[in-house]
Scaffold this motif. Structure first.
Motif, short mmCIF file in Angstrom:
data_model
loop_
_atom_site.label_atom_id
_atom_site.label_comp_id
_atom_site.label_asym_id
_atom_site.label_seq_id
_atom_site.Cartn_x
_atom_site.Cartn_y
_atom_site.Cartn_z
N GLU A 114 -33.31 -3.99 27.48
CA GLU A 114 -34.57 -3.84 28.18
C GLU A 114 -34.70 -2.42 28.72
O GLU A 114 -33.91 -1.99 29.56
CB GLU A 114 -34.64 -4.83 29.35
CG GLU A 114 -35.98 -4.95 30.02
CD GLU A 114 -36.93 -5.87 29.27
OE1 GLU A 114 -38.15 -5.65 29.35
OE2 GLU A 114 -36.46 -6.79 28.58
N ASP A 115 -35.68 -1.67 28.20
CA ASP A 115 -36.04 -0.37 28.74
C ASP A 115 -34.82 0.57 28.85
O ASP A 115 -34.59 1.21 29.88
CB ASP A 115 -36.69 -0.54 30.11
CG ASP A 115 -37.46 0.70 30.54
OD1 ASP A 115 -37.89 1.48 29.66
OD2 ASP A 115 -37.62 0.91 31.76
N VAL A 116 -34.05 0.67 27.77
CA VAL A 116 -32.85 1.51 27.75
C VAL A 116 -33.25 2.95 27.39
O VAL A 116 -33.95 3.17 26.40
CB VAL A 116 -31.83 0.98 26.73
CG1 VAL A 116 -30.67 1.96 26.54
CG2 VAL A 116 -31.30 -0.38 27.18
N MET A 148 -22.45 5.89 30.26
CA MET A 148 -23.59 5.03 30.55
C MET A 148 -23.08 3.62 30.78
O MET A 148 -22.40 3.04 29.93
CB MET A 148 -24.59 5.05 29.39
CG MET A 148 -25.80 4.15 29.61
SD MET A 148 -27.10 4.37 28.37
CE MET A 148 -26.35 3.62 26.91
N VAL A 149 -23.38 3.06 31.95
CA VAL A 149 -22.93 1.72 32.32
C VAL A 149 -24.07 0.75 32.05
O VAL A 149 -25.19 0.92 32.55
CB VAL A 149 -22.52 1.67 33.80
CG1 VAL A 149 -22.03 0.26 34.16
CG2 VAL A 149 -21.44 2.70 34.10
N MET A 150 -23.80 -0.30 31.24
CA MET A 150 -24.81 -1.30 30.91
C MET A 150 -24.41 -2.66 31.46
O MET A 150 -23.23 -2.99 31.55
CB MET A 150 -25.01 -1.39 29.39
CG MET A 150 -25.65 -0.17 28.77
SD MET A 150 -26.16 -0.44 27.04
CE MET A 150 -27.49 -1.64 27.25
N VAL A 204 -29.56 -0.58 31.65
CA VAL A 204 -28.74 0.53 32.11
C VAL A 204 -28.64 0.49 33.63
O VAL A 204 -29.66 0.37 34.33
CB VAL A 204 -29.33 1.88 31.67
CG1 VAL A 204 -28.53 3.04 32.25
CG2 VAL A 204 -29.37 1.96 30.15
N MET A 205 -27.42 0.57 34.15
CA MET A 205 -27.20 0.55 35.59
C MET A 205 -26.98 1.95 36.15
O MET A 205 -27.48 2.29 37.20
CB MET A 205 -25.98 -0.31 35.92
CG MET A 205 -26.09 -1.76 35.50
SD MET A 205 -27.23 -2.74 36.51
CE MET A 205 -28.59 -2.96 35.37
N ALA A 214 -35.27 4.07 37.47
CA ALA A 214 -34.18 5.04 37.38
C ALA A 214 -34.38 6.12 38.43
O ALA A 214 -35.43 6.76 38.48
CB ALA A 214 -34.13 5.65 35.98
N LEU A 215 -33.38 6.31 39.27
CA LEU A 215 -33.44 7.28 40.36
C LEU A 215 -32.40 8.36 40.13
O LEU A 215 -31.26 8.06 39.76
CB LEU A 215 -33.19 6.59 41.70
CG LEU A 215 -34.15 5.46 42.06
CD1 LEU A 215 -33.65 4.71 43.29
CD2 LEU A 215 -35.56 6.00 42.30
#
Length: 328
Positions: free
Chosen positions: A34-36, A227-229, A234-235, A308-309
């Motif tokens: 979702e929205d990666v 990249m942590v998923m 994506v987290m 995403a911040l």
């Protein structure tokens, strides 16, 4: 690996924006990712980590065009937009899979499988292809390449078969290599040798690498950025060294805290774990997908997915960091 690379720009080798995949199954629609969004820079190694079922492999297989499904989002390779990378497979982009025995034809000699890549993609003659295969295998420090060419995959160990798969992927000198759990089935000694081989590839060929793994200790040895998923989302994204030293997202913190400790004083403490399990991607939670397992969840987390911040040199998808907030 020390340092990190800036996330994106016009010169990115691969740019993925808002990539989502839906898979139609007999029992419902699976929202695989979702929205990666992420980038891979020239010569960079991007590690992709997360628990089994977090969407690492299915995202990359979909980007490669190896998995059917409804796709949304924008992919750019060397600045050129495309639906997926299927038209570039074999020459510009290559993939190394987890189990080389299942990826190699057991009834065909290794040499034939390797030369076939060059005759199909580059139009070389058999003799030209054989010379090039031997040259690449020698550059990759594969022992006794002439003997290996005459043998079948089952005659070699898992570590040697994985070397063959890496050599096959590198025959056309691709710009991007995707490695999907390439060391999982290997012992510690072979793991170290394969990781060294990937580092050699980057130094000699300038190849960019996407390294998928659930083993954070392996990723920390090879990745510039990580990249942590989790559950297809994506987290956190950031430089390897700082991400492992000071994880920001609650999920990343849980993963890093669950690593076994080497120091005697730390080994006496109970091994940390993240309670619960990854949710079904057919009916994922509303809002943040990590919500049911998050120890720091707030009311806003249940209302909508976090955006995403930018937090320093990281990208964190967590409402706790909105307006300069931080985990304590």
């Amino acid at each position: 690996m020390k340092g990190g690379m800036p996330p994106g720009g016009a010169a990115s080798l691969l740019s993925v924006e808002g990539f989502s995949v839906r898979l139609r199954l007999p029992y419902g629609e699976l929202r695989a990712c979702e929205d990666v969004s992420f980038t891979v820079e020239p010569g960079e190694a991007l590690g992709v980590v997360g628990e089994s079922g977090s969407g690492k492999s299915v995202t990359m297989l979909s980007i490669m065009g190896l998995m059917r499904g409804h796709k949304e989002g924008v992919l750019r390779f060397k600045g050129n937009p495309m639906e997926d990378l299927s038209s570039l497979r074999g020459r510009d982009v290559a993939m190394v899979f987890q189990n080389p025995l299942n990826s190699l034809n057991p009834s065909m000699r290794i040499g034939r499988q390797l030369t076939e890549v060059l005759t199909e993609h580059l139009g070389l003659t058999e003799r030209e292809a054989e010379r090039r295969v031997l040259s690449v295998m020698e550059r990759l420090a594969v022992p006794e390449p002439e003997s290996l060419m005459r043998r079948y995959p089952f005659e070699y160990s898992g570590g040697m078969r994985q070397r063959v798969m890496i050599a096959m992927a590198m025959l056309c000198e691709p710009s991007l290599l995707i490695a999907d759990e390439p060391t999982t089935a290997l012992d510690v000694t072979n793991q170290a040798q394969i990781l060294h081989l990937f580092r050699e590839l980057q130094e000699r060929f300038g190849t960019s690498l996407i390294f998928i793994s659930h083993d954070l200790s392996v990723v920390s040895q090879i990745a510039h950025r990580v990249m942590v998923m989790y559950a297809g989302s994506v987290m956190e994204v950031g430089p390897s060294e700082s991400l492992f030293r000071d994880p920001l997202h609650p999920y990343t913190r849980g993963l890093v805290a669950s690593l076994p400790r080497l120091l005697l004083a730390e080994r006496k403490k109970p091994l940390a774990s993240i309670p619960g399990a990854i949710p079904s991607l057919i009916d994922p939670p509303e809002g943040c997908r990590f919500l049911p397992r998050c120890p720091r969840a707030v009311e806003k987390c249940a209302l909508r997915a976090p955006k995403a911040l930018h937090v320093g040199n990281r990208i964190v998808c967590c409402w706790l960091y909105e307006e300069g907030g931080a985990l304590s």
